[in-house]
Design a protein around this motif. Structure first.
Motif, PDB file in Angstrom:
ATOM      1  N   ILE A  14       0.215  32.519  37.354  1.00 14.95           N
ATOM      2  CA  ILE A  14       0.006  33.224  37.774  1.00 14.95           C
ATOM      3  C   ILE A  14      -0.661  34.700  37.562  1.00 14.95           C
ATOM      4  N   ASP A  15       0.721  34.904  36.044  1.00 16.42           N
ATOM      5  CA  ASP A  15       0.204  36.257  36.086  1.00 16.42           C
ATOM      6  C   ASP A  15      -0.379  35.955  34.569  1.00 16.42           C
ATOM      7  N   CYS A  16      -0.494  35.667  33.943  1.00 19.36           N
ATOM      8  CA  CYS A  16      -0.718  34.737  32.899  1.00 19.36           C
ATOM      9  C   CYS A  16      -2.432  34.782  33.316  1.00 19.36           C
ATOM     10  N   GLU A  21      -7.817  36.701  33.246  1.00 21.27           N
ATOM     11  CA  GLU A  21      -9.360  37.024  34.251  1.00 21.27           C
ATOM     12  C   GLU A  21     -10.193  38.565  33.979  1.00 21.27           C
ATOM     13  N   GLY A  22      -9.128  39.127  33.920  1.00 22.72           N
ATOM     14  CA  GLY A  22      -9.509  40.328  34.169  1.00 22.72           C
ATOM     15  C   GLY A  22     -10.076  40.928  32.411  1.00 22.72           C
ATOM     16  N   MET A  23      -9.411  39.524  31.660  1.00 24.54           N
ATOM     17  CA  MET A  23     -10.089  39.451  30.091  1.00 24.54           C
ATOM     18  C   MET A  23     -11.883  38.699  30.604  1.00 24.54           C
ATOM     19  N   LEU A  24     -12.059  38.325  31.313  1.00 20.88           N
ATOM     20  CA  LEU A  24     -13.272  37.106  30.685  1.00 20.88           C
ATOM     21  C   LEU A  24     -13.819  38.141  31.643  1.00 20.88           C
ATOM     22  N   GLN A  39     -13.687  29.859  24.784  1.00 20.21           N
ATOM     23  CA  GLN A  39     -12.115  29.504  24.679  1.00 20.21           C
ATOM     24  C   GLN A  39     -10.715  30.403  25.625  1.00 20.21           C
ATOM     25  N   LEU A  40     -11.152  31.487  26.452  1.00 19.81           N
ATOM     26  CA  LEU A  40     -10.378  31.738  27.210  1.00 19.81           C
ATOM     27  C   LEU A  40      -9.907  31.401  29.420  1.00 19.81           C
ATOM     28  N   VAL A  41     -11.538  30.591  29.353  1.00 18.72           N
ATOM     29  CA  VAL A  41     -11.746  29.650  30.130  1.00 18.72           C
ATOM     30  C   VAL A  41     -10.832  28.417  30.164  1.00 18.72           C
ATOM     31  N   ALA A  42     -10.936  27.853  28.539  1.00 18.80           N
ATOM     32  CA  ALA A  42     -10.275  26.911  29.119  1.00 18.80           C
ATOM     33  C   ALA A  42      -8.638  26.819  28.905  1.00 18.80           C
ATOM     34  N   VAL A  43      -7.717  28.319  27.875  1.00 17.17           N
ATOM     35  CA  VAL A  43      -6.993  28.708  28.517  1.00 17.17           C
ATOM     36  C   VAL A  43      -6.381  28.530  29.560  1.00 17.17           C
ATOM     37  N   LEU A  47      -3.829  26.336  31.733  1.00 16.99           N
ATOM     38  CA  LEU A  47      -2.258  26.568  32.445  1.00 16.99           C
ATOM     39  C   LEU A  47      -2.725  26.909  34.243  1.00 16.99           C
ATOM     40  N   GLU A  48      -3.675  26.450  34.875  1.00 16.96           N
ATOM     41  CA  GLU A  48      -3.667  25.799  35.967  1.00 16.96           C
ATOM     42  C   GLU A  48      -3.307  24.716  35.979  1.00 16.96           C
ATOM     43  N   ALA A  49      -3.498  24.078  35.306  1.00 15.46           N
ATOM     44  CA  ALA A  49      -2.788  22.320  35.184  1.00 15.46           C
ATOM     45  C   ALA A  49      -1.421  22.398  34.883  1.00 15.46           C
ATOM     46  N   LEU A  50      -1.476  23.583  34.074  1.00 16.63           N
ATOM     47  CA  LEU A  50       0.391  23.717  34.180  1.00 16.63           C
ATOM     48  C   LEU A  50       1.191  23.949  35.770  1.00 16.63           C
ATOM     49  N   HIS A  51       0.338  24.767  35.895  1.00 18.00           N
ATOM     50  CA  HIS A  51       0.876  25.525  37.344  1.00 18.00           C
ATOM     51  C   HIS A  51       1.173  24.762  38.692  1.00 18.00           C
ATOM     52  N   GLU A  52      -0.076  23.729  38.908  1.00 18.51           N
ATOM     53  CA  GLU A  52      -0.454  23.075  39.450  1.00 18.51           C
ATOM     54  C   GLU A  52       0.796  21.076  39.091  1.00 18.51           C
ATOM     55  N   SER A  53       1.429  21.477  37.868  1.00 18.54           N
ATOM     56  CA  SER A  53       2.504  20.511  38.142  1.00 18.54           C
ATOM     57  C   SER A  53       3.889  21.488  38.082  1.00 18.54           C
ATOM     58  N   TYR A  54       4.009  22.504  38.193  1.00 21.57           N
ATOM     59  CA  TYR A  54       4.917  23.366  38.510  1.00 21.57           C
ATOM     60  C   TYR A  54       5.139  22.999  40.396  1.00 21.57           C
ATOM     61  N   ARG A  55       3.682  23.288  40.867  1.00 26.48           N
ATOM     62  CA  ARG A  55       3.357  23.438  42.429  1.00 26.48           C
ATOM     63  C   ARG A  55       3.441  21.740  42.631  1.00 26.48           C
ATOM     64  N   SER A  56       3.366  20.943  42.112  1.00 25.81           N
ATOM     65  CA  SER A  56       3.863  19.666  42.766  1.00 25.81           C
ATOM     66  C   SER A  56       5.075  18.921  42.711  1.00 25.81           C
ATOM     67  N   GLN A  57       6.121  19.802  42.263  1.00 30.94           N
ATOM     68  CA  GLN A  57       7.673  19.631  42.081  1.00 30.94           C
ATOM     69  C   GLN A  57       8.491  20.366  42.949  1.00 30.94           C
ATOM     70  N   PRO A  58       9.297  19.717  43.475  1.00 31.44           N
ATOM     71  CA  PRO A  58      10.374  20.651  44.226  1.00 31.44           C
ATOM     72  C   PRO A  58      10.806  21.112  42.904  1.00 31.44           C
ATOM     73  N   GLN A  59      11.362  22.568  43.964  1.00 31.48           N
ATOM     74  CA  GLN A  59      11.121  23.549  42.620  1.00 31.48           C
ATOM     75  C   GLN A  59      12.984  23.499  41.995  1.00 31.48           C
TER      76      GLN A  59
END
Length: 65
Positions: A14-16, A21-24, A39-43, A47-59
């Protein structure tokens, strides 16, 4: 109400994403920064895809790496 992350990994992601978003926003004021913003949008999307993978798994079963 602010978003409460469920794990340390989510907090970092979330922080990253917020920093990108601030840089954009800042770069939008500079001519010819489109390729860098793309390039920043692609990164951000990665990150959003990686975040989604963590959100969809039990902690307790979140990947360690």
């Amino acid at each position: 109400m602010p978003y409460e992350p469920g794990s340390l990994e989510c907090r970092v992601l979330i922080d990253c994403k917020g920093q990108i978003e601030g840089m954009l926003l800042a770069l939008s004021r500079i001519d010819k920064s489109g390729p860098i913003r793309d390039q920043l949008v692609a990164v951000h999307n990665q990150l959003e895809a990686l975040h989604e993978s963590y959100r969809s798994q039990p902690q307790s079963s979140a990947p360690a790496s």
